[in-house]
Scaffold this active site. Sequence first.
Site, short mmCIF file in Angstrom:
data_model
loop_
_atom_site.label_atom_id
_atom_site.label_comp_id
_atom_site.label_asym_id
_atom_site.label_seq_id
_atom_site.Cartn_x
_atom_site.Cartn_y
_atom_site.Cartn_z
N PHE A 7 0.85 -1.19 0.00
CA PHE A 7 0.00 0.00 0.00
C PHE A 7 0.88 1.24 0.00
O PHE A 7 1.91 1.28 0.68
CB PHE A 7 -0.90 0.04 1.24
CG PHE A 7 -2.03 -0.94 1.21
CD1 PHE A 7 -3.18 -0.68 0.48
CD2 PHE A 7 -1.94 -2.13 1.90
CE1 PHE A 7 -4.23 -1.58 0.45
CE2 PHE A 7 -2.97 -3.05 1.88
CZ PHE A 7 -4.12 -2.77 1.15
N CYS A 8 0.46 2.25 -0.76
CA CYS A 8 1.14 3.54 -0.75
C CYS A 8 0.08 4.63 -0.91
O CYS A 8 -1.11 4.35 -0.85
CB CYS A 8 2.23 3.62 -1.81
SG CYS A 8 1.64 3.66 -3.50
N SER A 9 0.51 5.84 -1.13
CA SER A 9 -0.44 6.96 -1.21
C SER A 9 -1.50 6.73 -2.28
O SER A 9 -2.69 6.81 -2.00
CB SER A 9 0.29 8.27 -1.51
OG SER A 9 1.13 8.59 -0.44
#
Length: 103
Positions: A7-9
Amino acid sequence: MKKIVLFCSAGMSTSLLATKMQKSAKDKGIEVSIETLPEAQMEKRIDDDVDVVLLGPQIRYALRRAKKLCDEKKIPVDVINSVDYGMVDGEKVLEKAIKMMKK
């Protein structure tokens, strides 16, 4: 086959890292599925078929929420080392994920 979710921005900055992780896994003969997703989809996308969840360093603030979601399903979760992330070191991040699965 093991499943790793990053998961990232927005789910895009981890794409290159995921590609390098896939290459490293292939070189080592490890069957793994690696998916990259935006943090906003965390609640919907952490499910029973996920083996490890890793967060991009830019969303380390979401670790507490991720731990709550993952602990319920006994899924290991951690933040990717910022140096490994910045260097796009897919091999090191894959090794971390594999170690997390074995605990």
